[in-house]
Design a protein around this motif. Structure first.
Motif, PDB file in Angstrom:
ATOM      1  N   GLU A  89      -0.114   1.565  -3.816  1.00 23.47           N
ATOM      2  CA  GLU A  89      -1.655   1.393  -3.930  1.00 23.47           C
ATOM      3  C   GLU A  89      -2.294   2.461  -3.399  1.00 23.47           C
ATOM      4  O   GLU A  89      -3.703   2.479  -3.538  1.00 23.47           O
ATOM      5  N   GLU A  90      -1.931   3.372  -2.480  1.00 24.90           N
ATOM      6  CA  GLU A  90      -2.781   4.331  -1.974  1.00 24.90           C
ATOM      7  C   GLU A  90      -1.996   5.814  -2.596  1.00 24.90           C
ATOM      8  O   GLU A  90      -0.847   6.086  -2.555  1.00 24.90           O
ATOM      9  N   ARG A 123       0.770  -1.190  -0.082  1.00 26.81           N
ATOM     10  CA  ARG A 123       0.141  -0.030   0.092  1.00 26.81           C
ATOM     11  C   ARG A 123       0.831   1.334   0.079  1.00 26.81           C
ATOM     12  O   ARG A 123       0.661   2.356  -0.581  1.00 26.81           O
TER      13      ARG A 123
END
Length: 315
Positions: A157-158, A153
């Motif tokens: 991913e973020e 993440r």
């Protein structure tokens, strides 16, 4: 899917432009000064002989957001992040989801971040075991997998969420499992997550609670910061959970409409496998205490491993 050397997929829905405006306010993010703050952190990192010289902008910006753009807090957390990677090799080496011991864990438990966001822009992760009759699993390996998900993440991913919400399903927790918990590894994990990761933990919800849950929470609370202790909610039924986490974010297994928990978990297990070369390359990205200015970090002091853990008391 691989693009330009990075693993890209659409597992996690990101905040809408409108929601990003609210999130930026909450995180103290000023679009007019954030690039200057990022450059400051990059220059600081290059001057630290014991830390990696460079790191990608995406992760550094995530650290700034997690620290509400406090430059000094961001520096402390980055230093601690790289230090933990050297201090806890049981979490940060052999991170290969194809290994038999990690594959076995993936079959007895689930812990995927959910694709949707709460109305506030928070990411929800559900963690649960699947079988009450199994032996106590290797907690160190379970925590390794959790940190692997966190690093993915962090890496790609973020783009900036308003914080994290964790839902812990206690339905398969038994006194036999709890009795075999190693408190040292638990404390290492909690110190690592709280001090080294740019996580803004907004809520922890325990569902399918039994009387044993109160014992577990009482035991783990001394390892938690006060603000996190105050954010733990125990639910006797799912209806009370819905007051915090909308059903359109939750999977079908928890009365939601977002899809199947098992499908989300399978997607994340595959993602972890896809990232195997990246995890291998990241093993060398850690602090070098021999080059730290001043006194090297004492890992025992770092974790407070002084033998003062309370004994587990289970009725």
């Amino acid at each position: 899917m691989v693009y330009d050397g990075k693993y890209i997929n659409m597992t996690l829905v990101q905040p809408s432009p409108e929601l990003q405006i609210n999130i930026r306010k909450e995180l103290n993010e000023d679009i007019n000064t954030r690039d200057r703050d990022l450059q400051h952190i990059k220059e600081w990192l290059m001057k630290q002989p014991h830390l990696p010289d460079t790191w990608d902008d995406t992760r550094l910006m995530t650290f700034l957001r997690g620290c509400n753009f406090s430059l000094e807090k961001c520096k402390r957390k980055l230093d601690m992040y790289f230090t933990m990677r050297a201090a806890i090799p049981e979490f940060f080496t052999k991170r290969d989801m194809n290994l038999p011991e990690l594959q076995a864990l993936s079959k007895i438990g689930q812990g995927p971040p959910l694709p949707g966001l709460t109305p506030e822009g928070r990411r929800v992760t559900i963690m649960r075991g699947l079988d009450k009759n199994i032996e106590t699993p290797n907690l160190g390996d379970l925590m390794k997998i959790a940190l692997m998900v966190g690093d993915i993440r962090l890496e790609a991913e973020e783009v900036g969420v308003a914080g994290d919400v964790y839902v812990l399903d206690a339905s398969v927790l038994s006194p036999q499992h709890f009795a075999k918990v190693n408190p040292t590894i638990v404390k290492k994990f909690l110190v690592c997550v709280q001090e080294a990761y740019p996580v803004k933990l907004k809520e922890v919800h325990v569902v399918n609670a039994t009387p044993l849950v109160d014992t577990v929470i009482s035991w783990v609370k001394p390892f938690l910061k006060e603000k996190i202790r105050n954010r733990i909610h125990v639910h006797q039924n799912l209806e009370s959970l819905y007051k915090f986490v909308p059903q359109d974010v939750l999977p079908e297994e928890y009365g939601g409409t977002a899809g199947k928990m098992s499908d989300f978990n399978e997607q994340w297990i595959q993602k972890l496998k896809d990232y195997t070369p990246w995890f291998k390359a990241q093993e060398s990205v850690k602090a070098d205490e021999s080059k730290r200015p001043g006194k090297p970090t004492n890992y025992e002091d770092l974790f407070g491993l002084d033998g003062s853990f309370r004994q587990l008391t289970i009725d």
